[in-house]
Design an enzyme around this catalytic site. Sequence first.
Site, PDB file in Angstrom:
ATOM      1  N   CYS A 140       0.713  -1.248  -0.052  1.00 44.67           N
ATOM      2  CA  CYS A 140      -0.098  -0.091  -0.099  1.00 44.67           C
ATOM      3  C   CYS A 140       1.018   1.196  -0.065  1.00 44.67           C
ATOM      4  CB  CYS A 140      -1.189   0.211   1.212  1.00 44.67           C
ATOM      5  SG  CYS A 140      -1.704  -1.902   1.572  1.00 44.67           S
ATOM      6  N   ARG A 197       0.312   1.891  -6.534  1.00 50.00           N
ATOM      7  CA  ARG A 197       0.630   0.921  -5.619  1.00 50.00           C
ATOM      8  C   ARG A 197      -0.359   0.258  -4.900  1.00 50.00           C
ATOM      9  NH1 ARG A 197       5.691   0.947  -3.287  1.00 50.00           N
ATOM     10  NH2 ARG A 197       5.104  -0.288  -1.513  1.00 50.00           N
ATOM     11  N   TRP A 256      -4.093  -1.296  -0.599  1.00 43.16           N
ATOM     12  CA  TRP A 256      -4.190  -2.670  -1.631  1.00 43.16           C
ATOM     13  C   TRP A 256      -4.629  -3.876  -0.613  1.00 43.16           C
ATOM     14  CZ3 TRP A 256      -2.818  -7.318  -3.584  1.00 43.16           C
ATOM     15  CH2 TRP A 256      -3.084  -7.701  -4.559  1.00 43.16           C
ATOM     16  N   ASN A 312       1.690  -0.267   6.427  1.00 46.85           N
ATOM     17  CA  ASN A 312       2.208  -1.264   5.091  1.00 46.85           C
ATOM     18  C   ASN A 312       2.699  -2.516   5.658  1.00 46.85           C
ATOM     19  OD1 ASN A 312       1.268   0.849   3.349  1.00 46.85           O
ATOM     20  ND2 ASN A 312       3.308   1.180   2.472  1.00 46.85           N
ATOM     21  N   GLY A 313       2.427  -4.047   5.011  1.00 47.72           N
ATOM     22  CA  GLY A 313       2.968  -5.024   5.256  1.00 47.72           C
ATOM     23  C   GLY A 313       2.008  -5.984   6.070  1.00 47.72           C
ATOM     24  N   GLU A 340       5.048 -20.584 -20.628  1.00 53.52           N
ATOM     25  CA  GLU A 340       4.969 -19.025 -19.958  1.00 53.52           C
ATOM     26  C   GLU A 340       6.092 -18.465 -20.698  1.00 53.52           C
ATOM     27  OE1 GLU A 340       2.968 -17.614 -18.496  1.00 53.52           O
ATOM     28  OE2 GLU A 340       3.818 -16.046 -17.476  1.00 53.52           O
ATOM     29  N   LYS A 388       5.434 -15.010 -22.432  1.00 54.81           N
ATOM     30  CA  LYS A 388       6.049 -13.512 -22.439  1.00 54.81           C
ATOM     31  C   LYS A 388       6.793 -13.136 -23.388  1.00 54.81           C
ATOM     32  CE  LYS A 388       4.465 -12.948 -19.169  1.00 54.81           C
ATOM     33  NZ  LYS A 388       3.331 -13.650 -18.755  1.00 54.81           N
ATOM     34  N   GLU A 430       4.030 -11.891 -25.854  1.00 53.82           N
ATOM     35  CA  GLU A 430       2.975 -10.641 -25.719  1.00 53.82           C
ATOM     36  C   GLU A 430       3.708  -9.563 -25.595  1.00 53.82           C
ATOM     37  OE1 GLU A 430       0.540 -11.702 -21.585  1.00 53.82           O
ATOM     38  OE2 GLU A 430       2.528 -12.385 -21.315  1.00 53.82           O
ATOM     39  N   HIS A 477       7.653 -34.278 -33.659  1.00 49.78           N
ATOM     40  CA  HIS A 477       6.344 -34.682 -34.449  1.00 49.78           C
ATOM     41  C   HIS A 477       5.693 -33.613 -35.227  1.00 49.78           C
ATOM     42  CE1 HIS A 477       7.231 -38.375 -32.295  1.00 49.78           C
ATOM     43  NE2 HIS A 477       6.878 -37.846 -31.145  1.00 49.78           N
ATOM     44  N   LYS A 529      -5.263  -6.170 -19.100  1.00 52.00           N
ATOM     45  CA  LYS A 529      -4.781  -6.820 -17.730  1.00 52.00           C
ATOM     46  C   LYS A 529      -5.662  -7.876 -17.254  1.00 52.00           C
ATOM     47  CE  LYS A 529      -1.967  -7.424 -14.500  1.00 52.00           C
ATOM     48  NZ  LYS A 529      -0.976  -8.263 -14.763  1.00 52.00           N
TER      49      LYS A 529
HETATM   50  C1  G6P Z   1      -5.596 -11.754 -19.208  1.00 53.38           C
HETATM   51  C2  G6P Z   1      -3.977 -11.209 -19.039  1.00 53.38           C
HETATM   52  C3  G6P Z   1      -3.310 -12.332 -18.557  1.00 53.38           C
HETATM   53  C4  G6P Z   1      -3.682 -13.040 -17.803  1.00 53.38           C
HETATM   54  C5  G6P Z   1      -5.298 -13.525 -17.899  1.00 53.38           C
HETATM   55  C6  G6P Z   1      -5.493 -14.177 -16.541  1.00 53.38           C
HETATM   56  O1  G6P Z   1      -5.577 -12.339 -20.344  1.00 53.38           O
HETATM   57  O2  G6P Z   1      -3.608 -10.488 -20.301  1.00 53.38           O
HETATM   58  O3  G6P Z   1      -1.855 -11.807 -18.428  1.00 53.38           O
HETATM   59  O4  G6P Z   1      -2.967 -14.305 -17.504  1.00 53.38           O
HETATM   60  O5  G6P Z   1      -5.857 -12.615 -18.208  1.00 53.38           O
HETATM   61  O6  G6P Z   1      -6.053 -13.363 -15.571  1.00 53.38           O
HETATM   62  P1  G6P Z   1      -6.043 -13.591 -14.311  1.00 53.38           P
HETATM   63  O7  G6P Z   1      -6.245 -12.041 -13.398  1.00 53.38           O
HETATM   64  O8  G6P Z   1      -7.390 -14.406 -13.991  1.00 53.38           O
HETATM   65  O9  G6P Z   1      -5.085 -14.365 -13.618  1.00 53.38           O
END
Ligand code: G6P
Length: 612
Positions: free
Chosen positions: A2, A27, A79, A105-106, A486, A490, A493, A509, A607
Amino acid sequence: MCGIIGYVGRNAATPVLLGGLRRLEYRGYDSAGLTIQQAGGLRTLRAVGKVARLADKVRAEWVEAEVAAGHAGIAHTRWATHGAPTEANAHPHSDATGRIRLVHNGIIENYRHIRAKLEAKGHVFASETDTEALVRLIGEYHKGDLRQAVIAALRRVEGAYGIAVLSAAEPGVIVVARKGSPLVIGVGEGECLVASDPAALVAHTRRVIYLDDGDVARVTADSVDITDLDHAPIDREIAELTFEAGAVEKGGHAHFMLKEIHEQPETVGNALRGRLDLVNGTAVLSGMGATARELLDFQRVVMVGCGTSLHAGMVGEFALEELAAIHAEVQPAAEFRYRNPLVDGRDLVVAISQSGETADTLAAVREAKDKGAVVMGLVNVVGSAIARETGRGVYLHAGPEISVASTKAFTGQVAVLLLMALKFGRGRRLSGERGQALAAEIARLPKLIEAVLAQDAAIAAVAARMAGHDHAFFLGRGPMHPVALEGALKLKEISYVHAEGYHAAELKHGPIALLTPGMPVVVLANRSPVLDKVLGNAEECRARGARVIAVVTDGGPPVAVADDVIRIPDCDPLVATIPAAVALQLLAYHVARLRDCPIDQPRNLAKSGTVE
Ligand code: G6P
C-alpha cells in the site's frame, strides 16, 4: 503493497496528503483514508475506491477552515491483504480510545494471537485487518509517550511493517517505524514528510533519510530523532534524491514489468511468509480450511485458470501428482465452464487468478459449485469476485501488478501451489523427511530468485543475440513444459516475436519442420531426472542449424549443444520452475526493450479478461 504519506509543518496537511496519495496510487487503489491533527483532537476520513473519492469526501464533509488548521496528518492508499476493501478496513485505524491513529504497510503475522488477547480484555475490533491489532496494542502501552508505546508494541509483533502513527496527546509529532517495508523521511524547510516511497516526496523536498529495518523515528516540523527498538539513538545521513518523480513510481526501473520482475524475491517471500512449517515439513494454509482428513478424502484436484494462471496450474499438476499422489489436472477455465465437467463432492476445484475477476474463471467457479465440488481460490486481489465466491483459498500477497504481462503473480501462484502440494503430500503419502527437505528448498526461493536477477546483464546479452529474430521456440519437459509455455507467452506478449512453447519431445512430431538456421530455441535443461532426454531434444534442434539457448543448472556439467547459456541455481526440479521462469521473464523483457516495444501496455491486450 500500500502507500503511506505523512506531513508535519507550516502548511495545511490535507492538500499535501491528498497530493501524496495520488502519487502513490499506483501501489494500491481499493480504498484510502487520512487523519488530521487539530486542536480538538484527531479527525479521520476514509473512502472505498480511488483517492479521488476520498478527496470528494474531504470537500463535502470538512469545512475549509478546519482543513487549513490541521498541520500534521497521516494518510494511506490501500491494496487489501487482510479483509475486503471496505471503509471499515481502510486505514488509518484507531486504538480503543480513538486518540491514536495508525497507517501500515506490510503484514502482522501474529495478529490473530494479539487480537484474541485484546478481545479477551474487552476490545471490540472495528475491522478485519491485521493493522488494527497493532494500533490497539500501541494504545494499551500508551502512558503519554507515543514513541515508547510504539516501541513496546513493535517488540511484540512478528511480520513486516512500515507504519506512521499520530497521537492526539502529542501535537506536531509523527512516529514512524520500519521492518521489511520501506519508509523514507523527507526533510524540508520548517516541514517534514514521511512516505513509503520517495515518489510522494519529490514535489516537496529532495533531501531524504531512508530508514533501515528496526528504526523508529519521532518526526516534527524541524527535527528527526531516530532510535532502535532498544531506544538506542541512531544516526542516519540525509541523502539527495536525484531522479524524476515519474521514474520513482517504477522504483527507478524503466518499466513496471521490470520493477515487478525485480520485486519477486519480496513477493514470493510474502507468499511464503508464515506458511512454511520447516520442522514438520509441511505448509500452513489456514485459508484452505481443509483438515488432514478432508485432504485424504479428495479423489482429484482440478485447477482452472486462463493465460499465465493456467500455466501456473500446469506446474501445480506436476507438483500435486508427484508429492501427494493425487490425481490432478488443469483445464482452461473457458473450456471447463462449457464442457459439462465431471466433478462432484469428492473433487477439489482450485480457481487460479491474479485479478480474481476473469470472467471465464469466475464462471468455472460457479459451474464447479453447482456440481457440488469443493471450490477454492488462489487469487492475488483480496476481496475480488473469485475470492468472494470461493470463500476459501490462499491469497498470493504479491501486491498490485501493473504491467499487463504477468510476472510476480505467476511466481506467487507457483509458490503457493508448491505449498499446497506439500500440505496435501504430508496429509497423504509424503514422508516427514522428504517434506522437510522440500520445505527447506521452497524457503530458499527468494534467494534463488535473487541469484537469477543478479544475472540481468548476462541475460540481456543473450537477448541481444535473439532480438533480430521473428520466430522462436521454447522447449521443456515435466514441470518445465509449462515454464516453456509461459516463457514463450511472455515473449510474444511484449515483443511481438512469434514464439511457440512446446514439449521438448513433441517437437520432432511436426514443428521441427519450421526450424531454420539461426532460429533461437530456448531449452530448459536444468538438473532433473529427464535432463539427458532434454539434451537429446536440444541436439535435434542444433543439427538443423537452430541456435540453442540453454537454461542450465549452475555448477552442472557443461552443455555442449548450447550456443548460449543462462544459469539458474541448483535446486529441487519442482522448485526450479520459479527461478527458470524469472530468467525467461528477463529474457522476454530485454528482447522487447531492444525491439522498442511498449512493454507495459502491449497492443491488443488487457490486464484482465472480464468478458468471455
Ligand atoms: C489476461 C491477461 C493475462 C492473464 C489472464 C488471466 O488475458 O492479459 O496476463 O494471465 O488474463 O488473468 P487472471 O487475472 O485471471 O490471472
